[in-house]
Design an enzyme around this catalytic site. Structure first.
Site, short mmCIF file in Angstrom:
data_model
loop_
_atom_site.label_atom_id
_atom_site.label_comp_id
_atom_site.label_asym_id
_atom_site.label_seq_id
_atom_site.Cartn_x
_atom_site.Cartn_y
_atom_site.Cartn_z
N SER A 53 6.65 4.02 3.20
CA SER A 53 5.88 3.02 3.95
C SER A 53 4.44 3.45 4.16
CB SER A 53 6.56 2.82 5.31
OG SER A 53 5.63 2.33 6.24
N GLU A 121 0.45 -5.70 -2.68
CA GLU A 121 0.40 -6.96 -1.93
C GLU A 121 -0.87 -7.73 -2.26
OE1 GLU A 121 0.78 -4.42 1.59
OE2 GLU A 121 -0.82 -5.58 2.53
N LYS A 127 -6.91 -2.87 2.95
CA LYS A 127 -5.92 -3.79 3.53
C LYS A 127 -5.83 -3.60 5.05
CE LYS A 127 -2.32 -2.62 4.83
NZ LYS A 127 -1.01 -2.24 4.32
C1 SPV Z 1 4.78 -0.83 5.57
O1 SPV Z 1 5.86 -0.34 5.94
O2 SPV Z 1 3.74 -0.19 5.53
C2 SPV Z 1 4.73 -2.23 5.17
C3 SPV Z 1 5.64 -3.16 5.78
O3 SPV Z 1 3.88 -2.56 4.42
S1 SPV Z 1 4.79 -3.87 7.08
O4 SPV Z 1 4.37 -2.87 7.98
O5 SPV Z 1 5.76 -4.80 7.67
O6 SPV Z 1 3.68 -4.60 6.52
MG MG Z 2 2.37 -1.29 4.24
#
Ligand code: SPV
Ligand code: MG
Length: 549
Positions: A53, A121, A127
């Site tokens: 993540s 994404e 981002k």
């Molecule tokens: C992450 O875990 O960094 C993600 C999922 O991209 S979220 O945080 O829901 O965007």
């Molecule tokens: Mg993320």
């Protein structure tokens, strides 16, 4: 850390495993991890894949989920995670770290590091996390499709997966836009679509899944809609569910509580039972594998041979000198005799040493030694003292009197001696003490008289041992040092327990033990030496001991 082996998956490469997860007939799960240890914990829990993540890796580094960590820094973390595990990693590649060209290089590097796939994404670099603010700008569809194509063209393993993440629902652009983008990305070659939502319920995700109808694998992230039953995701055709940030959130809670408690209490009593043991960390880090490897590759620093030192007696012949101290603790040039003896063992890498104390036992203390006590030392002999250490009689075991000093090469020769039982015998025993009646001696008769090593081609065997052998049969004096190996240690233990059962243990000496083992038909070998040892029986010996060093 080395790869741990998951028996089901270890035969397949990580790329193949990633693809199998994505295309499996059942719903599959990826667990968040953000470093080597959390990745290993996810695998240990049974997960078949890991979500690296971006949010969690950034948080663990103490930075924001806004591309503040560079992509090469992320790559370094991924390398640790991958090394620590045998399951594939899907990396959260944010927006691809720039344009198509940056993604090309990233994909190439991920393939080199055995990372199973990347999710990118359709937002803009740098981002912002999807749960921050409203209406985040989306990437141009065509530009994003070009990025997907560039990524696919750059992968060096055919099973590497590129997942295209659709942020249209997050940014409020609606279902049609989400479906349109998913279709375009699918067309551009994405191996799967990640559809994200920040709703509290899973309705829009389930609706997307229905509309999409498994045109290609769909990945979902039920962070906000966690109350939706997993079964619904299954029946609506989701391929992969990501539990996206739960290890980092769990660890932040745990670390906060622990820090606050220690800060408040100024001690560790309140936390010790709630945190993992250092031993557990060693196990997770597979320290046992390192220990094994050290045995294979490092020169050995410790011998497997044990030593038992019999140091229970007072040494009454030393008079007032042993009133407050047993003789093993008498000073020999600044160190107790026992310390000198232990150092000799240590020089031969023998570190598993047990000392059996008795007289003035509180005065017998040295670091890194196991102490056992023969509290009946005044009424018992050496065999009873040895019996106290019976459970340490195993493997190769050297038994030594606690009042002897000898050159360490003697121990080296004894360690290498072949027989199951070997005793060290001084062939120059007559020269040791001008007055042969001055002390009791353990004299021996052997199969051969001493010969220099190059002439001694047959093993020398003990024939008898005792204080009262015929003068013309004596070949030497046992110095109080013997090695027992193979089955001999077990036999000595049996003899000790037989002696105990027949109430003869208290009066038995080491000589009695050696005689008993010979009576069983066991061969006792003799290792001849020529001096280079002494025992400390009286004040004159103690003086000599100062010079012996
Ligand atoms: C992450 O875990 O960094 C993600 C999922 O991209 S979220 O945080 O829901 O965007
Ligand atoms: Mg993320």
């Amino acid at each position: 850390m080395n790869n741990i082996k998951n028996s089901e998956t270890s035969n397949l490469g990580k790329f193949r495993q990633m693809r199998d997860l994505l295309t499996s007939n059942d719903v599959e799960f990826l667990m968040e991890a953000h470093d080597g240890m959390s990745a290993r914990i996810a695998e240990e829990a049974g997960f078949k894949g890991i979500w690296a993540s971006g949010l969690a890796m950034s948080a663990a580094l103490g930075v924001r989920d806004s591309n503040e960590a560079s992509w090469t820094q992320i790559l370094e973390i991924l390398e640790f995670m991958s090394d620590a595990t045998s399951i594939p990693i899907l990396v959260d590649g944010d927006t691809g770290y720039g344009n198509f060209n940056n993604l090309r290089r990233a994909v190439n590097k991920l393939c080199q590091r055995n990372i199973g796939g990347i999710c990118i994404e359709d937002k803009l670099f740098p981002k912002t996390n999807s749960f921050i603010g409203e209406g985040q700008p989306l990437a141009d569809i065509d530009e994003f499709c070009g990025k997907i194509k560039a990524g696919k063209d750059s992968q060096t393993n055919a099973d590497f997966c590129i997942i295209a993440r659709v942020e249209a629902l997050i940014s409020g652009w609606g279902m049609d836009e989400a479906l349109k983008r998913a279709e375009a990305y699918h067309e551009a070659g994405a191996d799967g679509i990640l559809i994200h939502s920040k709703h509290q319920d899973g309705e829009e995700i389930l609706a997307f899944l229905d509309e999409w109808a498994q045109r290609c694998p769909v990945v979902i992230v039920p962070t906000t809609y966690y109350t939706t039953p997993t079964e619904d995701f299954r029946t609506h055709g989701a391929s992969v569910v990501i539990w996206a940030n739960h290890n980092i959130r769990a660890s932040i809670n745990a670390m906060r509580e622990t820090s606050a408690r220690i800060m408040r209490d100024e001690n560790l009593l309140g936390v010790e039972d709630n945190i993992t043991s250092v031993k557990d960390i060693f196990a997770l880090a597979q320290n046992d594998e390192l220990a094994e490897a050290e045995k294979r590759y490092l020169p050995s620093t410790q011998s497997d041979t044990r030593a038992i030192i019999l140091a229970a007696s007072r040494g009454a012949a030393l008079g007032g000198m042993t009133e407050d101290l047993p003789k093993c603790m008498l000073d020999i040039r600044g160190q107790p005799l026992l310390h000198r003896l232990v150092s000799t063992f240590n020089q031969e890498k023998i570190r598993k040493i047990t000392v059996v104390r008795g007289y003035k036992k509180d005065k017998v203390n040295l670091p890194s030694i196991d102490f056992l006590d023969n509290d009946r030392f005044a009424d018992t002999g050496e065999a009873a003292t040895l019996a106290v250490a019976a459970e340490h009689l195993e493997g190769d075991c050297i038994v030594a009197y606690g009042d002897i000093l000898f050159r360490h090469y003697i121990l080296e020769m004894l360690s290498e001696a072949d027989g199951d039982i070997t005793i060290v015998v001084d062939a120059r025993w007559r020269e040791r003490d001008p007055d042969p009646t001055s002390r009791t001696r353990d004299l021996v008769q052997c199969s051969h008289d001493f010969q220099p090593g190059y002439l001694q081609d047959e093993p020398v065997k003990l024939q008898s041992i005792g204080a009262d052998l015929d003068a013309d049969k004596i070949n030497g004096e046992w110095i109080g040092l013997a090695k027992f190996s193979g089955g001999a240690t077990a036999k000595i233990k049996d003899i000790l327990s037989d002696l105990s059962a027949s109430e003869k243990l208290d009066g038995a000496s080491m000589i009695d033990l050696l005689q008993a083992i010979m009576a069983l038909g066991e061969e006792v070998r003799v290792l001849y030496i020529n001096g280079h040892w002494m025992d400390v029986d009286n004040a004159s010996d103690l003086e000599d001991a100062q010079k012996f060093l």
